[in-house]
Design an enzyme around this catalytic site. Structure first.
Site, PDB file in Angstrom:
ATOM      1  N   LYS A  73       0.817  -1.213   0.000  1.00  0.00           N
ATOM      2  CA  LYS A  73       0.000   0.000   0.000  1.00  0.00           C
ATOM      3  C   LYS A  73       0.854   1.268   0.000  1.00  0.00           C
ATOM      4  O   LYS A  73       0.408   2.318  -0.446  1.00  0.00           O
ATOM      5  CB  LYS A  73      -0.971  -0.019   1.174  1.00  0.00           C
ATOM      6  CG  LYS A  73      -2.044  -1.091   0.979  1.00  0.00           C
ATOM      7  CD  LYS A  73      -3.129  -1.056   2.034  1.00  0.00           C
ATOM      8  CE  LYS A  73      -4.230  -2.056   1.716  1.00  0.00           C
ATOM      9  NZ  LYS A  73      -3.788  -3.455   1.860  1.00  0.00           N
TER      10      LYS A  73
HETATM   11  C1  LIG Z   1      -4.414  -4.540   1.235  1.00  0.00           C
HETATM   12  C2  LIG Z   1      -3.659  -5.799   1.129  1.00  0.00           C
HETATM   13  C3  LIG Z   1      -4.033  -6.822   0.232  1.00  0.00           C
HETATM   14  C4  LIG Z   1      -5.279  -6.744  -0.636  1.00  0.00           C
HETATM   15  O1  LIG Z   1      -5.168  -5.774  -1.635  1.00  0.00           O
HETATM   16  P1  LIG Z   1      -6.492  -5.271  -2.406  1.00  0.00           P
HETATM   17  O2  LIG Z   1      -6.048  -4.129  -3.225  1.00  0.00           O
HETATM   18  O3  LIG Z   1      -7.477  -4.893  -1.334  1.00  0.00           O
HETATM   19  O4  LIG Z   1      -6.982  -6.422  -3.211  1.00  0.00           O
HETATM   20  C5  LIG Z   1      -3.243  -7.946   0.150  1.00  0.00           C
HETATM   21  N1  LIG Z   1      -2.154  -8.107   0.943  1.00  0.00           N
HETATM   22  C6  LIG Z   1      -1.761  -7.148   1.808  1.00  0.00           C
HETATM   23  C7  LIG Z   1      -0.564  -7.397   2.648  1.00  0.00           C
HETATM   24  C8  LIG Z   1      -2.492  -5.966   1.940  1.00  0.00           C
HETATM   25  O5  LIG Z   1      -2.112  -5.036   2.820  1.00  0.00           O
END
Ligand SMILES: *Cc1c(COP(=O)(O)O)cnc(C)c1O
Length: 475
Positions: A117
Protein backbone atom coordinates in the site's frame (compact mmCIF):
# COMPACT_ATOMS: atom_id res chain seq x y z
CA UNK A 1 -8.00 13.08 -19.71
CA UNK A 2 -11.54 13.16 -18.33
CA UNK A 3 -13.01 10.90 -15.68
CA UNK A 4 -16.48 9.39 -15.56
CA UNK A 5 -18.51 7.56 -12.94
CA UNK A 6 -19.22 3.84 -13.31
CA UNK A 7 -22.90 4.54 -12.58
CA UNK A 8 -23.55 6.72 -15.58
CA UNK A 9 -23.72 10.25 -14.19
CA UNK A 10 -22.98 12.44 -17.25
CA UNK A 11 -20.59 14.98 -15.66
CA UNK A 12 -16.95 14.62 -16.68
CA UNK A 13 -14.18 15.63 -14.30
CA UNK A 14 -10.44 16.32 -14.39
CA UNK A 15 -7.87 14.47 -12.32
CA UNK A 16 -7.40 17.08 -9.57
CA UNK A 17 -11.16 17.30 -9.10
CA UNK A 18 -11.42 13.61 -8.27
CA UNK A 19 -8.10 13.41 -6.38
CA UNK A 20 -9.52 14.58 -3.06
CA UNK A 21 -12.90 12.88 -3.49
CA UNK A 22 -14.04 9.36 -2.68
CA UNK A 23 -17.11 8.14 -4.52
CA UNK A 24 -18.69 9.98 -7.43
CA UNK A 25 -21.89 11.86 -6.49
CA UNK A 26 -24.05 9.03 -7.88
CA UNK A 27 -22.27 6.48 -5.68
CA UNK A 28 -20.13 5.15 -8.53
CA UNK A 29 -16.35 4.90 -8.85
CA UNK A 30 -14.26 7.10 -11.11
CA UNK A 31 -12.52 5.70 -14.17
CA UNK A 32 -10.76 7.40 -17.08
CA UNK A 33 -13.02 7.96 -20.09
CA UNK A 34 -10.69 5.70 -22.09
CA UNK A 35 -7.53 3.73 -21.45
CA UNK A 36 -4.54 5.36 -23.17
CA UNK A 37 -2.93 2.88 -25.57
CA UNK A 38 0.76 2.08 -25.23
CA UNK A 39 2.21 1.01 -28.59
CA UNK A 40 5.34 -1.03 -29.16
CA UNK A 41 7.63 1.99 -29.60
CA UNK A 42 6.33 3.57 -26.38
CA UNK A 43 6.75 0.32 -24.50
CA UNK A 44 10.36 0.18 -25.65
CA UNK A 45 10.93 3.79 -24.61
CA UNK A 46 9.45 3.07 -21.16
CA UNK A 47 11.57 -0.06 -20.81
CA UNK A 48 14.67 2.05 -21.40
CA UNK A 49 13.42 4.80 -19.10
CA UNK A 50 12.97 2.32 -16.24
CA UNK A 51 16.34 0.68 -16.85
CA UNK A 52 18.40 3.82 -17.26
CA UNK A 53 16.55 6.55 -15.31
CA UNK A 54 14.67 4.46 -12.78
CA UNK A 55 11.18 3.86 -11.44
CA UNK A 56 10.34 7.55 -10.91
CA UNK A 57 10.89 8.21 -14.62
CA UNK A 58 8.59 5.31 -15.53
CA UNK A 59 5.98 6.55 -13.06
CA UNK A 60 6.11 9.99 -14.66
CA UNK A 61 5.51 8.48 -18.12
CA UNK A 62 2.48 6.46 -16.96
CA UNK A 63 0.98 9.20 -14.79
CA UNK A 64 1.34 11.83 -17.53
CA UNK A 65 -1.24 9.91 -19.55
CA UNK A 66 -3.80 10.27 -16.76
CA UNK A 67 -3.00 13.68 -15.28
CA UNK A 68 -3.14 16.76 -17.50
CA UNK A 69 -4.03 19.38 -14.91
CA UNK A 70 -0.68 19.41 -13.10
CA UNK A 71 2.20 20.99 -15.05
CA UNK A 72 4.63 18.33 -16.32
CA UNK A 73 7.61 19.76 -14.42
CA UNK A 74 5.66 19.64 -11.14
CA UNK A 75 4.44 16.10 -11.76
CA UNK A 76 7.99 15.02 -12.56
CA UNK A 77 9.18 16.52 -9.29
CA UNK A 78 6.41 14.73 -7.35
CA UNK A 79 7.41 11.37 -8.90
CA UNK A 80 11.11 11.99 -8.22
CA UNK A 81 10.41 12.90 -4.62
CA UNK A 82 8.17 9.85 -4.06
CA UNK A 83 10.02 6.91 -5.56
CA UNK A 84 13.49 7.15 -4.05
CA UNK A 85 15.97 4.51 -2.98
CA UNK A 86 15.97 6.11 0.48
CA UNK A 87 12.24 5.42 0.91
CA UNK A 88 11.91 2.08 -0.93
CA UNK A 89 15.26 0.49 -0.17
CA UNK A 90 16.52 -0.30 -3.68
CA UNK A 91 17.22 1.55 -6.91
CA UNK A 92 14.73 -0.66 -8.76
CA UNK A 93 12.06 0.16 -6.11
CA UNK A 94 10.16 -3.07 -7.01
CA UNK A 95 12.92 -5.65 -7.65
CA UNK A 96 11.93 -8.98 -9.16
CA UNK A 97 13.17 -12.07 -7.29
CA UNK A 98 13.33 -15.44 -8.96
CA UNK A 99 11.79 -18.26 -6.92
CA UNK A 100 12.37 -21.01 -9.49
CA UNK A 101 12.21 -21.30 -13.27
CA UNK A 102 9.15 -19.42 -14.48
CA UNK A 103 8.05 -18.19 -11.04
CA UNK A 104 8.97 -14.76 -9.67
CA UNK A 105 8.11 -12.51 -6.74
CA UNK A 106 7.81 -8.77 -7.38
CA UNK A 107 8.84 -7.02 -4.16
CA UNK A 108 6.31 -4.26 -3.49
CA UNK A 109 6.81 -4.20 0.26
CA UNK A 110 10.03 -2.35 0.94
CA UNK A 111 8.40 1.00 1.63
CA UNK A 112 8.06 2.60 5.07
CA UNK A 113 5.33 0.26 6.39
CA UNK A 114 6.46 -2.95 4.65
CA UNK A 115 3.26 -3.49 2.64
CA UNK A 116 2.42 -2.74 -1.01
CA UNK A 117 0.00 0.00 0.00
CA UNK A 118 3.01 2.30 0.41
CA UNK A 119 3.52 2.21 -3.37
CA UNK A 120 0.37 4.25 -3.90
CA UNK A 121 -0.03 5.98 -0.56
CA UNK A 122 3.40 7.66 -0.68
CA UNK A 123 2.44 9.22 -4.01
CA UNK A 124 -0.98 10.22 -2.67
CA UNK A 125 0.67 12.05 0.25
CA UNK A 126 2.75 14.16 -2.13
CA UNK A 127 -0.17 14.77 -4.53
CA UNK A 128 -2.42 15.85 -1.63
CA UNK A 129 0.17 18.25 -0.24
CA UNK A 130 0.72 19.74 -3.71
CA UNK A 131 -2.96 20.19 -4.55
CA UNK A 132 -3.99 21.48 -1.11
CA UNK A 133 -1.22 24.10 -1.23
CA UNK A 134 -2.32 25.12 -4.72
CA UNK A 135 -5.90 25.59 -3.51
CA UNK A 136 -4.96 27.05 -0.12
CA UNK A 137 -7.07 24.37 1.57
CA UNK A 138 -6.72 21.89 4.41
CA UNK A 139 -7.90 18.30 4.69
CA UNK A 140 -8.68 16.12 7.69
CA UNK A 141 -8.37 12.48 6.74
CA UNK A 142 -10.59 10.25 8.83
CA UNK A 143 -10.18 6.51 8.56
CA UNK A 144 -10.66 3.14 10.18
CA UNK A 145 -8.00 0.47 10.00
CA UNK A 146 -7.32 -3.03 11.17
CA UNK A 147 -3.69 -2.77 10.06
CA UNK A 148 -2.00 -2.04 6.75
CA UNK A 149 -4.09 0.83 5.37
CA UNK A 150 -3.84 2.96 8.49
CA UNK A 151 -0.12 2.73 8.84
CA UNK A 152 0.48 3.29 5.11
CA UNK A 153 -1.72 6.41 5.27
CA UNK A 154 0.02 7.76 8.37
CA UNK A 155 3.53 7.26 7.00
CA UNK A 156 2.47 8.94 3.76
CA UNK A 157 0.85 11.96 5.43
CA UNK A 158 3.18 12.51 8.40
CA UNK A 159 4.55 16.02 8.40
CA UNK A 160 2.59 16.98 5.27
CA UNK A 161 1.37 20.56 5.25
CA UNK A 162 -2.39 21.06 5.17
CA UNK A 163 -3.19 17.47 6.15
CA UNK A 164 -4.20 15.89 9.46
CA UNK A 165 -4.89 12.18 9.90
CA UNK A 166 -7.40 10.80 12.40
CA UNK A 167 -7.04 7.02 12.32
CA UNK A 168 -9.30 4.80 14.38
CA UNK A 169 -8.35 1.20 15.12
CA UNK A 170 -9.88 -1.45 17.39
CA UNK A 171 -8.14 -1.30 20.78
CA UNK A 172 -5.73 -4.19 21.32
CA UNK A 173 -6.60 -6.02 18.10
CA UNK A 174 -3.78 -5.20 15.72
CA UNK A 175 -0.54 -7.18 15.83
CA UNK A 176 2.02 -5.74 18.28
CA UNK A 177 4.24 -4.82 15.33
CA UNK A 178 1.42 -2.97 13.55
CA UNK A 179 0.49 -1.11 16.75
CA UNK A 180 4.10 -0.11 17.31
CA UNK A 181 4.42 1.10 13.70
CA UNK A 182 1.45 3.43 14.00
CA UNK A 183 1.56 4.52 17.61
CA UNK A 184 5.26 5.38 17.65
CA UNK A 185 4.70 8.25 15.20
CA UNK A 186 5.17 11.51 17.07
CA UNK A 187 4.16 13.85 14.26
CA UNK A 188 1.76 16.60 15.32
CA UNK A 189 -0.58 15.97 12.38
CA UNK A 190 -1.05 12.24 13.06
CA UNK A 191 -3.76 11.23 15.54
CA UNK A 192 -4.06 7.58 16.59
CA UNK A 193 -7.39 6.70 18.17
CA UNK A 194 -7.77 3.28 19.77
CA UNK A 195 -11.48 2.50 20.00
CA UNK A 196 -13.09 0.21 22.56
CA UNK A 197 -14.66 -2.16 20.07
CA UNK A 198 -14.00 -4.11 16.88
CA UNK A 199 -13.10 -2.89 13.39
CA UNK A 200 -16.78 -2.55 12.41
CA UNK A 201 -17.30 -0.15 15.31
CA UNK A 202 -14.47 2.00 13.99
CA UNK A 203 -15.95 1.96 10.53
CA UNK A 204 -19.39 2.88 11.88
CA UNK A 205 -17.91 5.92 13.64
CA UNK A 206 -16.25 7.05 10.42
CA UNK A 207 -19.48 6.57 8.46
CA UNK A 208 -21.51 8.46 11.06
CA UNK A 209 -19.14 11.43 10.86
CA UNK A 210 -19.11 11.37 7.04
CA UNK A 211 -22.92 11.28 6.99
CA UNK A 212 -23.06 14.49 9.03
CA UNK A 213 -22.70 16.69 5.96
CA UNK A 214 -22.43 19.97 7.87
CA UNK A 215 -19.63 18.64 10.04
CA UNK A 216 -17.95 17.07 7.03
CA UNK A 217 -17.96 20.36 5.14
CA UNK A 218 -16.97 22.52 8.08
CA UNK A 219 -14.03 20.32 9.04
CA UNK A 220 -13.02 19.28 5.50
CA UNK A 221 -13.27 15.56 6.22
CA UNK A 222 -11.76 13.30 3.55
CA UNK A 223 -10.60 9.72 3.14
CA UNK A 224 -7.79 7.75 1.54
CA UNK A 225 -9.61 4.48 0.93
CA UNK A 226 -8.78 2.05 -1.81
CA UNK A 227 -11.44 3.26 -4.22
CA UNK A 228 -9.46 6.47 -4.79
CA UNK A 229 -8.48 6.50 -8.47
CA UNK A 230 -5.05 8.02 -7.74
CA UNK A 231 -4.12 4.97 -5.66
CA UNK A 232 -5.13 2.61 -8.43
CA UNK A 233 -3.27 4.65 -11.04
CA UNK A 234 -0.07 4.61 -8.98
CA UNK A 235 -0.30 0.82 -8.83
CA UNK A 236 -0.45 0.51 -12.63
CA UNK A 237 3.22 1.55 -12.78
CA UNK A 238 4.61 -1.53 -11.06
CA UNK A 239 2.89 -3.90 -13.48
CA UNK A 240 5.01 -2.28 -16.20
CA UNK A 241 8.13 -2.43 -14.01
CA UNK A 242 7.53 -6.13 -13.29
CA UNK A 243 7.06 -6.85 -16.98
CA UNK A 244 10.28 -5.06 -17.95
CA UNK A 245 12.26 -7.07 -15.41
CA UNK A 246 10.82 -10.45 -16.45
CA UNK A 247 11.24 -9.97 -20.23
CA UNK A 248 13.82 -8.74 -22.70
CA UNK A 249 11.52 -8.03 -25.67
CA UNK A 250 7.96 -6.75 -26.07
CA UNK A 251 7.02 -9.95 -27.91
CA UNK A 252 6.99 -11.83 -24.59
CA UNK A 253 3.97 -12.14 -22.34
CA UNK A 254 3.82 -12.55 -18.57
CA UNK A 255 1.08 -13.48 -16.10
CA UNK A 256 0.48 -11.99 -12.66
CA UNK A 257 -0.99 -13.58 -9.55
CA UNK A 258 -2.26 -11.03 -7.05
CA UNK A 259 -3.28 -11.66 -3.42
CA UNK A 260 -6.67 -9.94 -3.45
CA UNK A 261 -9.14 -8.44 -1.02
CA UNK A 262 -10.79 -5.23 -2.19
CA UNK A 263 -9.73 -5.87 -5.81
CA UNK A 264 -7.63 -2.66 -5.87
CA UNK A 265 -4.25 -4.16 -6.60
CA UNK A 266 -5.42 -6.52 -9.33
CA UNK A 267 -7.69 -3.87 -10.84
CA UNK A 268 -4.52 -1.88 -11.54
CA UNK A 269 -3.29 -4.96 -13.43
CA UNK A 270 -6.48 -4.90 -15.45
CA UNK A 271 -5.85 -1.24 -16.32
CA UNK A 272 -2.25 -2.01 -17.35
CA UNK A 273 -3.50 -4.86 -19.56
CA UNK A 274 -6.15 -2.58 -21.12
CA UNK A 275 -3.38 -0.08 -21.93
CA UNK A 276 -1.66 -2.76 -23.96
CA UNK A 277 0.84 -4.29 -21.54
CA UNK A 278 1.42 -7.85 -22.83
CA UNK A 279 -0.24 -9.65 -19.93
CA UNK A 280 -1.54 -13.16 -20.46
CA UNK A 281 -3.39 -14.06 -17.24
CA UNK A 282 -4.40 -12.02 -14.20
CA UNK A 283 -4.98 -14.49 -11.40
CA UNK A 284 -6.86 -13.32 -8.30
CA UNK A 285 -5.76 -15.23 -5.18
CA UNK A 286 -8.13 -15.11 -2.22
CA UNK A 287 -8.03 -16.53 1.28
CA UNK A 288 -10.95 -18.18 3.09
CA UNK A 289 -12.94 -15.05 2.22
CA UNK A 290 -13.46 -16.16 -1.36
CA UNK A 291 -15.99 -13.65 -2.73
CA UNK A 292 -13.80 -13.03 -5.79
CA UNK A 293 -12.83 -16.63 -6.45
CA UNK A 294 -16.50 -17.55 -6.33
CA UNK A 295 -17.33 -14.92 -8.93
CA UNK A 296 -14.61 -15.96 -11.37
CA UNK A 297 -15.59 -19.61 -11.01
CA UNK A 298 -19.37 -19.24 -11.16
CA UNK A 299 -20.41 -15.77 -12.35
CA UNK A 300 -22.20 -15.15 -9.05
CA UNK A 301 -21.05 -12.20 -6.97
CA UNK A 302 -22.29 -12.76 -3.44
CA UNK A 303 -21.25 -10.34 -0.69
CA UNK A 304 -20.95 -11.71 2.83
CA UNK A 305 -22.33 -10.46 6.11
CA UNK A 306 -19.90 -9.77 8.95
CA UNK A 307 -20.86 -13.11 10.55
CA UNK A 308 -19.64 -14.87 7.38
CA UNK A 309 -16.42 -12.90 7.10
CA UNK A 310 -13.63 -15.07 8.49
CA UNK A 311 -10.75 -13.75 10.56
CA UNK A 312 -7.75 -15.33 8.90
CA UNK A 313 -3.96 -15.37 9.07
CA UNK A 314 -3.88 -13.20 5.93
CA UNK A 315 -6.03 -10.51 7.58
CA UNK A 316 -5.60 -7.77 4.97
CA UNK A 317 -7.70 -9.89 2.61
CA UNK A 318 -10.53 -10.46 5.08
CA UNK A 319 -13.22 -8.64 3.14
CA UNK A 320 -16.92 -9.28 2.71
CA UNK A 321 -17.30 -7.23 -0.46
CA UNK A 322 -14.63 -6.08 -2.90
CA UNK A 323 -14.98 -2.31 -3.11
CA UNK A 324 -13.05 -1.91 -6.39
CA UNK A 325 -14.79 -4.76 -8.20
CA UNK A 326 -17.37 -2.41 -9.69
CA UNK A 327 -14.68 -0.92 -11.92
CA UNK A 328 -13.95 -4.23 -13.61
CA UNK A 329 -17.62 -5.20 -13.96
CA UNK A 330 -18.29 -1.81 -15.60
CA UNK A 331 -15.70 -2.65 -18.26
CA UNK A 332 -16.87 -6.27 -18.52
CA UNK A 333 -20.46 -5.32 -19.34
CA UNK A 334 -19.43 -2.81 -22.00
CA UNK A 335 -19.21 0.29 -19.79
CA UNK A 336 -22.97 0.35 -19.29
CA UNK A 337 -23.50 2.87 -16.44
CA UNK A 338 -27.22 2.27 -15.82
CA UNK A 339 -26.66 -1.48 -15.73
CA UNK A 340 -23.71 -1.08 -13.32
CA UNK A 341 -26.01 1.07 -11.19
CA UNK A 342 -28.61 -1.69 -11.25
CA UNK A 343 -26.09 -4.37 -10.29
CA UNK A 344 -24.19 -2.53 -7.54
CA UNK A 345 -26.75 -0.01 -6.28
CA UNK A 346 -30.03 -0.86 -4.60
CA UNK A 347 -30.02 -4.39 -6.07
CA UNK A 348 -26.88 -5.49 -4.27
CA UNK A 349 -27.97 -3.79 -1.05
CA UNK A 350 -31.27 -5.68 -1.17
CA UNK A 351 -30.32 -9.09 -2.60
CA UNK A 352 -26.70 -9.27 -1.45
CA UNK A 353 -25.76 -10.83 -4.78
CA UNK A 354 -25.95 -10.65 -8.55
CA UNK A 355 -25.60 -13.38 -11.11
CA UNK A 356 -23.86 -12.94 -14.47
CA UNK A 357 -23.48 -16.67 -15.14
CA UNK A 358 -26.00 -16.55 -17.98
CA UNK A 359 -24.54 -13.42 -19.53
CA UNK A 360 -22.15 -13.88 -22.50
CA UNK A 361 -19.97 -11.18 -20.93
CA UNK A 362 -19.12 -13.48 -18.04
CA UNK A 363 -17.19 -15.88 -20.28
CA UNK A 364 -15.18 -12.90 -21.51
CA UNK A 365 -13.78 -12.30 -18.01
CA UNK A 366 -11.50 -15.25 -18.78
CA UNK A 367 -11.26 -15.22 -22.58
CA UNK A 368 -10.99 -11.51 -23.27
CA UNK A 369 -9.73 -10.05 -19.99
CA UNK A 370 -7.50 -12.93 -18.88
CA UNK A 371 -8.96 -13.36 -15.39
CA UNK A 372 -8.55 -16.57 -13.42
CA UNK A 373 -8.73 -17.18 -9.70
CA UNK A 374 -7.97 -19.51 -6.84
CA UNK A 375 -8.26 -19.85 -3.11
CA UNK A 376 -5.80 -20.59 -0.30
CA UNK A 377 -6.62 -21.43 3.32
CA UNK A 378 -4.62 -21.45 6.55
CA UNK A 379 -3.19 -24.96 6.04
CA UNK A 380 -2.10 -24.02 2.47
CA UNK A 381 -0.46 -20.90 3.82
CA UNK A 382 1.60 -22.87 6.35
CA UNK A 383 2.65 -25.46 3.74
CA UNK A 384 3.59 -22.79 1.21
CA UNK A 385 5.61 -20.76 3.72
CA UNK A 386 7.44 -23.89 4.85
CA UNK A 387 8.12 -25.04 1.30
CA UNK A 388 9.43 -21.62 0.19
CA UNK A 389 11.80 -21.58 3.15
CA UNK A 390 13.03 -25.15 2.86
CA UNK A 391 13.54 -25.25 -0.90
CA UNK A 392 14.46 -21.66 -1.71
CA UNK A 393 15.55 -20.10 1.59
CA UNK A 394 12.81 -17.46 1.23
CA UNK A 395 10.57 -16.30 4.06
CA UNK A 396 7.34 -15.04 2.57
CA UNK A 397 4.44 -13.28 4.22
CA UNK A 398 1.02 -14.93 4.66
CA UNK A 399 -0.72 -12.93 1.90
CA UNK A 400 2.13 -13.56 -0.52
CA UNK A 401 1.90 -17.26 0.39
CA UNK A 402 -1.73 -17.27 -0.74
CA UNK A 403 -0.48 -15.81 -4.02
CA UNK A 404 2.28 -18.39 -4.46
CA UNK A 405 -0.07 -21.29 -3.72
CA UNK A 406 -2.61 -20.12 -6.30
CA UNK A 407 0.05 -19.10 -8.85
CA UNK A 408 1.41 -22.66 -8.96
CA UNK A 409 -2.06 -23.88 -9.98
CA UNK A 410 -2.19 -21.45 -12.91
CA UNK A 411 1.37 -21.51 -14.29
CA UNK A 412 1.78 -22.25 -17.97
CA UNK A 413 5.01 -23.31 -19.64
CA UNK A 414 6.85 -20.51 -21.36
CA UNK A 415 4.95 -17.67 -19.65
CA UNK A 416 6.71 -16.18 -16.61
CA UNK A 417 4.36 -16.00 -13.62
CA UNK A 418 4.91 -12.99 -11.37
CA UNK A 419 3.43 -13.11 -7.86
CA UNK A 420 3.03 -9.71 -6.26
CA UNK A 421 4.63 -9.73 -2.80
CA UNK A 422 2.19 -7.61 -0.81
CA UNK A 423 3.83 -7.51 2.64
CA UNK A 424 6.97 -8.54 4.48
CA UNK A 425 6.68 -11.47 6.91
CA UNK A 426 7.65 -9.47 10.00
CA UNK A 427 4.17 -7.88 9.95
CA UNK A 428 2.55 -11.28 10.50
CA UNK A 429 5.19 -12.96 12.64
CA UNK A 430 2.88 -15.27 14.62
CA UNK A 431 1.97 -17.32 11.53
CA UNK A 432 5.60 -17.46 10.39
CA UNK A 433 6.54 -18.89 13.78
CA UNK A 434 3.70 -21.40 13.44
CA UNK A 435 4.97 -22.49 10.01
CA UNK A 436 8.72 -22.37 10.55
CA UNK A 437 9.31 -22.43 14.28
CA UNK A 438 11.40 -19.28 13.96
CA UNK A 439 10.93 -15.54 13.82
CA UNK A 440 11.03 -13.77 10.45
CA UNK A 441 13.90 -11.38 9.79
CA UNK A 442 13.33 -7.85 10.98
CA UNK A 443 14.60 -4.93 8.87
CA UNK A 444 17.12 -3.00 11.02
CA UNK A 445 15.08 0.21 11.10
CA UNK A 446 12.32 -1.67 12.98
CA UNK A 447 14.59 -3.08 15.68
CA UNK A 448 12.94 -2.54 19.07
CA UNK A 449 9.98 -0.45 17.84
CA UNK A 450 7.65 -2.16 20.32
CA UNK A 451 9.57 -0.38 23.13
CA UNK A 452 9.26 3.13 21.70
CA UNK A 453 6.98 5.68 23.38
CA UNK A 454 3.43 5.58 22.01
CA UNK A 455 1.21 8.44 20.94
CA UNK A 456 -2.40 7.20 20.98
CA UNK A 457 -5.62 8.14 22.71
CA UNK A 458 -8.29 5.69 23.77
CA UNK A 459 -11.93 6.40 23.02
CA UNK A 460 -15.37 4.86 23.41
CA UNK A 461 -17.06 3.79 20.16
CA UNK A 462 -19.09 6.94 19.75
CA UNK A 463 -19.30 9.35 16.82
CA UNK A 464 -19.88 12.30 19.18
CA UNK A 465 -16.58 11.60 20.92
CA UNK A 466 -14.55 11.62 17.72
CA UNK A 467 -16.26 14.75 16.45
CA UNK A 468 -15.36 16.51 19.70
CA UNK A 469 -11.77 15.32 19.35
CA UNK A 470 -11.50 16.54 15.75
CA UNK A 471 -13.01 19.90 16.67
CA UNK A 472 -10.54 20.34 19.50
CA UNK A 473 -7.56 19.28 17.34
CA UNK A 474 -8.43 21.76 14.60
CA UNK A 475 -8.35 24.87 16.75
C1 LIG B 1 -4.41 -4.54 1.23
C2 LIG B 1 -3.66 -5.80 1.13
C3 LIG B 1 -4.03 -6.82 0.23
C4 LIG B 1 -5.28 -6.74 -0.64
O1 LIG B 1 -5.17 -5.77 -1.63
P1 LIG B 1 -6.49 -5.27 -2.41
O2 LIG B 1 -6.05 -4.13 -3.23
O3 LIG B 1 -7.48 -4.89 -1.33
O4 LIG B 1 -6.98 -6.42 -3.21
C5 LIG B 1 -3.24 -7.95 0.15
N1 LIG B 1 -2.15 -8.11 0.94
C6 LIG B 1 -1.76 -7.15 1.81
C7 LIG B 1 -0.56 -7.40 2.65
C8 LIG B 1 -2.49 -5.97 1.94
O5 LIG B 1 -2.11 -5.04 2.82
Amino acid sequence: MNYLSTRGEPTRRRFCEILLEGLAPDGGLYLPEHYPQVDDATLTRWRTAYQTQGYAALAFEVLSLYIDDIPAADLKQICDKTYTEAVFGTRKIVPLKKVEDGLYLEALSNGPTLAFKDMAMQLLGNLFEYELARRGEELNILGATSGDTGSAAEYAMRGKKGVRVFMTSPFGRMSPFQQAQMFSLMDENIHNIAVDGVFDDCQDMVKAVSNDLDFKRQYKIGTVNSINWARLMAQVVYYFAGYFQATTTNAEKVSFTVPSGNFGNICAGHVARMMGLPVDKLVAATNENDVLDEFFRTGVYRVRGSADTHETSSPSMDISKASNFERFIFDLIGRDGPRTQALFGAGLAKEGRFDLSGDPAFAEAATRYGFESGKSVHADRLTTIKDAFERFGLIIDTHTADGVKVAREHQQGGVPMIVLETALPIKFAATIVEALGRQPDRPPQFEGIEDLPKRVIRMVADAGAIKAYITQSCT
